[in-house]
Every structure is written in structure tokens, then in C-alpha cells.
Design a protein around this motif. Structure first.
Motif, PDB file in Angstrom:
ATOM      1  N   LEU A  90      -6.230   1.081   5.565  1.00 30.43           N
ATOM      2  CA  LEU A  90      -5.188   0.074   5.796  1.00 30.43           C
ATOM      3  C   LEU A  90      -4.043   0.716   6.588  1.00 30.43           C
ATOM      4  CD1 LEU A  90      -5.123  -1.664   2.300  1.00 30.43           C
ATOM      5  CD2 LEU A  90      -6.507  -2.234   4.308  1.00 30.43           C
ATOM      6  N   PRO A  91      -3.991   0.503   7.888  1.00 32.69           N
ATOM      7  CA  PRO A  91      -3.072   1.266   8.742  1.00 32.69           C
ATOM      8  C   PRO A  91      -1.593   0.961   8.528  1.00 32.69           C
ATOM      9  CG  PRO A  91      -4.120  -0.498  10.006  1.00 32.69           C
ATOM     10  CD  PRO A  91      -4.799  -0.457   8.666  1.00 32.69           C
ATOM     11  N   GLU A  92      -1.259  -0.224   8.005  1.00 35.42           N
ATOM     12  CA  GLU A  92       0.142  -0.616   7.864  1.00 35.42           C
ATOM     13  C   GLU A  92       0.684  -0.410   6.460  1.00 35.42           C
ATOM     14  OE1 GLU A  92       2.038  -1.473  10.413  1.00 35.42           O
ATOM     15  OE2 GLU A  92       0.286  -1.139  11.696  1.00 35.42           O
ATOM     16  N   LEU A  93      -0.109   0.139   5.547  1.00 40.29           N
ATOM     17  CA  LEU A  93       0.299   0.222   4.144  1.00 40.29           C
ATOM     18  C   LEU A  93       1.514   1.132   3.982  1.00 40.29           C
ATOM     19  CD1 LEU A  93      -0.740  -1.044   1.518  1.00 40.29           C
ATOM     20  CD2 LEU A  93      -1.903   1.100   1.032  1.00 40.29           C
ATOM     21  N   ARG A  94       2.525   0.599   3.322  1.00 45.01           N
ATOM     22  CA  ARG A  94       3.749   1.357   3.061  1.00 45.01           C
ATOM     23  C   ARG A  94       3.973   1.573   1.563  1.00 45.01           C
ATOM     24  NH1 ARG A  94       2.645   1.897   7.462  1.00 45.01           N
ATOM     25  NH2 ARG A  94       3.851   1.514   9.368  1.00 45.01           N
ATOM     26  N   THR A  95       3.492   0.640   0.732  1.00 41.89           N
ATOM     27  CA  THR A  95       3.715   0.712  -0.714  1.00 41.89           C
ATOM     28  C   THR A  95       2.384   0.556  -1.431  1.00 41.89           C
ATOM     29  OG1 THR A  95       5.942  -0.220  -0.549  1.00 41.89           O
ATOM     30  CG2 THR A  95       4.838  -0.391  -2.684  1.00 41.89           C
ATOM     31  N   LEU A  96       2.061   1.510  -2.309  1.00 41.49           N
ATOM     32  CA  LEU A  96       0.830   1.456  -3.095  1.00 41.49           C
ATOM     33  C   LEU A  96       1.172   1.784  -4.539  1.00 41.49           C
ATOM     34  CD1 LEU A  96      -2.220   1.196  -3.402  1.00 41.49           C
ATOM     35  CD2 LEU A  96      -2.431   3.593  -2.689  1.00 41.49           C
ATOM     36  N   PHE A  97       1.062   0.791  -5.421  1.00 40.56           N
ATOM     37  CA  PHE A  97       1.370   0.955  -6.836  1.00 40.56           C
ATOM     38  C   PHE A  97       0.092   0.765  -7.650  1.00 40.56           C
ATOM     39  CE2 PHE A  97       6.122  -0.424  -6.586  1.00 40.56           C
ATOM     40  CZ  PHE A  97       6.420   0.777  -5.973  1.00 40.56           C
ATOM     41  N   LEU A  98      -0.297   1.830  -8.352  1.00 43.85           N
ATOM     42  CA  LEU A  98      -1.495   1.823  -9.192  1.00 43.85           C
ATOM     43  C   LEU A  98      -1.169   2.333 -10.592  1.00 43.85           C
ATOM     44  CD1 LEU A  98      -3.873   3.321  -6.488  1.00 43.85           C
ATOM     45  CD2 LEU A  98      -4.204   1.086  -7.550  1.00 43.85           C
ATOM     46  N   TYR A  99       0.069   2.185 -10.997  1.00 41.41           N
ATOM     47  CA  TYR A  99       0.521   2.720 -12.291  1.00 41.41           C
ATOM     48  C   TYR A  99      -0.207   2.013 -13.454  1.00 41.41           C
ATOM     49  CZ  TYR A  99       3.800   4.991 -15.432  1.00 41.41           C
ATOM     50  OH  TYR A  99       4.354   5.798 -16.390  1.00 41.41           O
ATOM     51  N   GLY A 100      -0.567   2.802 -14.470  1.00 41.52           N
ATOM     52  CA  GLY A 100      -1.094   2.214 -15.694  1.00 41.52           C
ATOM     53  C   GLY A 100      -2.495   1.672 -15.570  1.00 41.52           C
ATOM     54  N   ASN A 101      -3.371   2.409 -14.889  1.00 40.92           N
ATOM     55  CA  ASN A 101      -4.792   2.085 -14.847  1.00 40.92           C
ATOM     56  C   ASN A 101      -5.548   3.202 -15.564  1.00 40.92           C
ATOM     57  OD1 ASN A 101      -5.523  -0.431 -13.030  1.00 40.92           O
ATOM     58  ND2 ASN A 101      -3.712   0.500 -12.115  1.00 40.92           N
ATOM     59  N   ALA A 102      -6.779   3.449 -15.198  1.00 44.55           N
ATOM     60  CA  ALA A 102      -7.558   4.510 -15.839  1.00 44.55           C
ATOM     61  C   ALA A 102      -8.273   5.342 -14.775  1.00 44.55           C
ATOM     62  CB  ALA A 102      -8.574   3.908 -16.817  1.00 44.55           C
ATOM     63  N   ILE A 103      -7.587   5.553 -13.662  1.00 41.80           N
ATOM     64  CA  ILE A 103      -8.162   6.289 -12.530  1.00 41.80           C
ATOM     65  C   ILE A 103      -8.205   7.777 -12.849  1.00 41.80           C
ATOM     66  CG2 ILE A 103      -7.815   6.863 -10.092  1.00 41.80           C
ATOM     67  CD1 ILE A 103      -6.460   4.079  -9.836  1.00 41.80           C
ATOM     68  N   GLY A 104      -9.368   8.384 -12.667  1.00 41.39           N
ATOM     69  CA  GLY A 104      -9.551   9.786 -13.033  1.00 41.39           C
ATOM     70  C   GLY A 104      -9.292  10.779 -11.925  1.00 41.39           C
ATOM     71  N   GLU A 105      -9.335  10.343 -10.666  1.00 40.71           N
ATOM     72  CA  GLU A 105      -9.047  11.254  -9.566  1.00 40.71           C
ATOM     73  C   GLU A 105      -8.627  10.479  -8.328  1.00 40.71           C
ATOM     74  OE1 GLU A 105     -12.417  13.580  -8.508  1.00 40.71           O
ATOM     75  OE2 GLU A 105     -13.746  11.866  -8.264  1.00 40.71           O
ATOM     76  N   LEU A 106      -7.887  11.149  -7.475  1.00 42.33           N
ATOM     77  CA  LEU A 106      -7.490  10.599  -6.187  1.00 42.33           C
ATOM     78  C   LEU A 106      -8.355  11.231  -5.106  1.00 42.33           C
ATOM     79  CD1 LEU A 106      -3.586  10.800  -6.488  1.00 42.33           C
ATOM     80  CD2 LEU A 106      -5.084   8.873  -7.051  1.00 42.33           C
ATOM     81  N   PRO A 107      -8.710  10.481  -4.079  1.00 39.48           N
ATOM     82  CA  PRO A 107      -9.540  11.052  -3.017  1.00 39.48           C
ATOM     83  C   PRO A 107      -8.747  11.977  -2.110  1.00 39.48           C
ATOM     84  CG  PRO A 107      -8.941   8.811  -2.458  1.00 39.48           C
ATOM     85  CD  PRO A 107      -8.415   9.057  -3.841  1.00 39.48           C
ATOM     86  N   GLU A 108      -9.413  12.965  -1.554  1.00 40.71           N
ATOM     87  CA  GLU A 108      -8.772  13.845  -0.586  1.00 40.71           C
ATOM     88  C   GLU A 108      -8.239  13.034   0.594  1.00 40.71           C
ATOM     89  OE1 GLU A 108      -7.166  16.963   1.261  1.00 40.71           O
ATOM     90  OE2 GLU A 108      -8.109  17.082  -0.729  1.00 40.71           O
ATOM     91  N   GLY A 109      -8.944  11.952   0.917  1.00 36.97           N
ATOM     92  CA  GLY A 109      -8.552  11.119   2.049  1.00 36.97           C
ATOM     93  C   GLY A 109      -7.251  10.382   1.882  1.00 36.97           C
ATOM     94  N   LEU A 113      -3.154   8.090   4.712  1.00 41.74           N
ATOM     95  CA  LEU A 113      -2.163   7.014   4.647  1.00 41.74           C
ATOM     96  C   LEU A 113      -0.799   7.526   5.101  1.00 41.74           C
ATOM     97  CD1 LEU A 113      -3.242   5.407   1.249  1.00 41.74           C
ATOM     98  CD2 LEU A 113      -3.657   4.501   3.541  1.00 41.74           C
ATOM     99  N   ARG A 114      -0.730   7.947   6.341  1.00 41.10           N
ATOM    100  CA  ARG A 114       0.464   8.630   6.842  1.00 41.10           C
ATOM    101  C   ARG A 114       1.709   7.762   6.853  1.00 41.10           C
ATOM    102  NH1 ARG A 114      -0.738  13.508   9.382  1.00 41.10           N
ATOM    103  NH2 ARG A 114      -2.558  14.379   8.308  1.00 41.10           N
ATOM    104  N   GLY A 115       1.546   6.455   6.849  1.00 43.51           N
ATOM    105  CA  GLY A 115       2.711   5.576   6.852  1.00 43.51           C
ATOM    106  C   GLY A 115       3.239   5.246   5.474  1.00 43.51           C
ATOM    107  N   LEU A 116       2.596   5.769   4.419  1.00 43.69           N
ATOM    108  CA  LEU A 116       2.973   5.416   3.052  1.00 43.69           C
ATOM    109  C   LEU A 116       4.373   5.919   2.726  1.00 43.69           C
ATOM    110  CD1 LEU A 116       1.278   3.859   0.984  1.00 43.69           C
ATOM    111  CD2 LEU A 116       0.741   6.038  -0.105  1.00 43.69           C
ATOM    112  N   ARG A 117       5.166   5.032   2.128  1.00 50.77           N
ATOM    113  CA  ARG A 117       6.532   5.384   1.729  1.00 50.77           C
ATOM    114  C   ARG A 117       6.705   5.441   0.217  1.00 50.77           C
ATOM    115  NH1 ARG A 117      10.234   7.600   4.358  1.00 50.77           N
ATOM    116  NH2 ARG A 117      11.933   6.196   3.772  1.00 50.77           N
ATOM    117  N   HIS A 118       5.928   4.647  -0.518  1.00 51.25           N
ATOM    118  CA  HIS A 118       6.080   4.591  -1.969  1.00 51.25           C
ATOM    119  C   HIS A 118       4.700   4.634  -2.614  1.00 51.25           C
ATOM    120  CE1 HIS A 118      10.253   3.494  -1.247  1.00 51.25           C
ATOM    121  NE2 HIS A 118       9.810   2.590  -0.385  1.00 51.25           N
TER     122      HIS A 118
END
Length: 354
Positions: A90-109, A113-118
Motif C-alpha cells: 500500500l504505497p500511500e499508507l501513513r497510519t497502521l494500527f494493529l494494537y491488541g491482536n494476537a500477532i506473533g511476528e512482524l515481516p522483514e518487509g 512502508l517508507r511513508g508510514l508515520r504512525h
């Protein structure tokens, strides 16, 4: 409005069909419903900019890579167990909120998301974070709290645009020296409820920081460099093993709240009296045997909590603190059980508990 679909807290169990052409949608807000899945068409909305799905029951997501205009994705409080990989496209993504889930790892990739601010991925099941995260040098806020992360590398120092950083409630045993490179931290730095025994002197380089929380760790002392945090308004240090506070604390002239309860302090430095902006001083549950006379310089102090220390007397000058509204002396054993200073304070309306 035809470009919006809004029904937060409406008890929905399935996504309703849009009233018009879904391709025109710019905002979907279906937070706080009972959605368990999303239809595939949600991932193919070319104009959608804001997707809010907090507080549902989503366990997985459809392919979202068609959301080429999406700027904000809110998925806090769902039941996701995997990071949605299509988000990385998603090239325009600036805000990504995933708080309070059950995610076990984040991808290296995630570093793509170089445009991410939050970014908020707290309250998940992370034990580590990938190196790619530290390539997100445009981040203004990063929340990694309430995981089981054991280490943060020195490369965190690359995130020089950060204004807010939350690493609280993890399993960290050290703070990287590079924390001092985050010169734009202004709003807050949460490091509470970890396993630190010390903090680096580089912390004193955060000269714009206004809120610092180091509570519930294993600190026995603080570096003199703490005096460099000259913009601090609130400093929370309770629940540690501090035996003393450095004299340099007196440089924090903007400080309004100083929380030191539940430590092992036996005295305070005289420089505490230089904290001319202080409103609240909490010293509960320490082993303080005497107070410095310089406390009489705290002309803006409204609350002084001295419960459960080892005080035998109270400086008479406390009666001259013009703003003091509450003095709590319970569970001390004063030699003079009824000192004049307490009568003077009570007489002018200060609440005195003893």
C-alpha cells in the motif's frame, strides 16, 4: 454522504452492501461491531483513504493490495494472528494500527512502508522485531508496548523523527545508548514495566521530551545526565529500587509532577527545592528520615504525599508553601505528635492527613 460508509457500534455481524458505487468510497468506519470477516471487494476500492475496523472479531483479512489510495488502516482490538502481508503493498499508507491482536511476528518487509508515520503493534505476542522496522525513518509515533520483546537494537537511533515512543510492558533488560539520538521526542517516552537495572547517560540528550515513564523496573540509581531533560513536565519513577536521586534533578525547572513512590529513598537532594514549577511530589512508601529545608522554595506545590516513610519531624517552613492544598503524613511517627506547622496549614485550608 455517498463517499462514506459509517456505522460504528451498530452491532453489525456482516459488512452491509454500499448504497452506491463502492469504487467511490473514500472512508469506511465500522469500528466496534461484531464483524468476523470482510468481503473480497473491500480490498479493491481504488479511492478509499481511511478504513476503520477497530474492535471487531476479525481473524484474517482479504487481499488489500488494491487499496492504492489508503492512508489510514485501523485494526486495533481484533483477533488477527498474522500480520496482513498485502498491507506491505500500500504505497500511500501513513497510519497502521494493529494494537491488541494476537500477532506473533512482524515481516522483514515492513521496512517497505517508507511513508508510514504512525505504527501501533502493541498488545500482541511479539518477542522480537525485524531489522526492517528500523528503516521506517519517517515514523512520528511507534507503539510496541505490551508484548514480550527482549531487545531493542542500537539502530533505533535512526528513527530521528519520532515524537512518541512506547516500549512499556515488555521484557527489555537494557535501554540502547542510541535512545539519546531521538532528538525529536517531545510528547512521551514510555519504558515502564521492563527489567532495566540502569538507564544510559545518553537519555539526558532528550532535551525536548515532556513526559518520561520509567516505572516498575529495577533501577537502583539514575545518571547525573537526567538533569539534561530540561523540558520535562512529568517524571514517573515509582516501583524501582532507587536509593538516591542525583542533585542534577534540580535543573528540571519545567517539571510539574515527580512520582517517586515505592522506592528505597532515605533522603532527597537539596536541589529538589529548585523545581520551581512542581505541583505534585509523591514520596509514598520510601524510607525517608528527613526532608530538606529547601522544599520551602516550591511555591507552586499543591500536593505533597509523604505516607509511610520514617519521618520524625516536619520542617516548619512547609507552612509557608502558598499553594499547598494537601499534605499526607500518614504512617509516619513524628516526635511531636501535634506540630504547630500542621495547625498553620490546616488553618488556611490545606488538607492535612496524619
Amino acid at each position: 454522504m455517498p463517499h462514506e460508509m459509517k456505522a460504528p457500534g451498530a452491532g453489525l455481524t456482516a459488512l452491509p452492501a454500499p448504497a452506491g458505487d463502492p469504487a467511490l468510497l473514500r472512508r469506511i468506519d465500522l469500528a466496534w461491531n461484531a464483524l468476523t470477516e470482510l468481503p473480497e471487494w473491500v480490498g479493491r476500492l481504488p479511492r478509499l483513504e481511511d478504513l476503520r475496523l477497530d474492535g471487531n472479531r476479525l481473524r484474517d483479512l482479504p487481499d488489500l493490495h488494491g487499496l492504492t489510495a489508503l492512508r489510514a488502516l485501523h485494526l486495533d482490538g481484533n483477533a488477527l494472528t498474522r500480520f496482513p502481508e498485502s498491507v506491505l503493498r500500500l504505497p500511500e499508507l501513513r497510519t497502521l494500527f494493529l494494537y491488541g491482536n494476537a500477532i506473533g511476528e512482524l515481516p522483514e518487509g515492513i521496512g517497505l512502508l517508507r511513508g508510514l508515520r504512525h505504527l501501533a503493534v502493541g498488545g500482541n505476542a511479539l518477542t522480537s522485531v525485524p531489522a526492517g522496522l528500523w528503516r521506517l525513518t519517517g515514523l512520528a509515533s511507534l507503539n510496541l508496548a505490551e508484548n514480550s520483546i527482549t531487545e531493542v537494537p542500537e539502530t533505533i537511533g535512526r528513527l530521528t523523527e519520532l515524537r512518541m515512543l512506547d516500549l512499556g510492558h515488555n521484557a527489555l533488560t537494557r535501554i540502547p545508548e542510541a535512545i539519546g539520538d531521538l532528538s525529536n521526542l517531545t510528547d512521551y517516552l514510555y519504558l515502564s514495566d521492563n527489567r532495566f537495572t540502569s538507564v544510559p547517560a545518553s537519555l539526558g540528550g532528550l532535551t525536548r521530551l515532556t513526559y518520561l515513564n520509567l516505572t516498575d523496573n529495577r533501577l537502583t540509581d539514575l545518571p547525573a545526565a537526567i538533569g539534561g531533560l530540561t523540558a520535562l513536565r512529568e517524571l514517573r519513577l515509582y516501583g524501582n529500587r532507587l536509593r538516591e536521586i542525583p542533585e542534577t534533578i534540580g535543573r528540571l525547572r519545567e517539571l510539574r509532577e515527580l512520582h517517586l513512590m515505592n522506592n528505597a529513598l532515605t533522603c532527597l537532594p537539596a536541589s529538589v527545592g529548585d523545581l520551581s514549577g512542581l505541583r505534585l511530589l509523591d514520596l509514598r512508601n520510601n524510607a525517608i528520615t528527613s526532608l530538606p529545608g529547601s522544599l520551602t522554595g516550591l511555591s507552586r506545590l499543591t500536593h505533597l504525599d509523604l505516607r509511610n516513610n520514617r519521618l520524625r519531624e516536619i520542617p516548619g517552613g512547609l507552612a509557608d508553601l502558598p499553594a499547598l492544598e494537601k499534605l499526607d503524613l500518614r504512617w509516619n511517627k513524628l516526635d511531636d505528635g501535634d506540630p504547630e506547622v500542621l495547625h498553620r496549614l490546616s488553618g488556611r485550608g490545606c488538607v492535612v492527613l496524619r
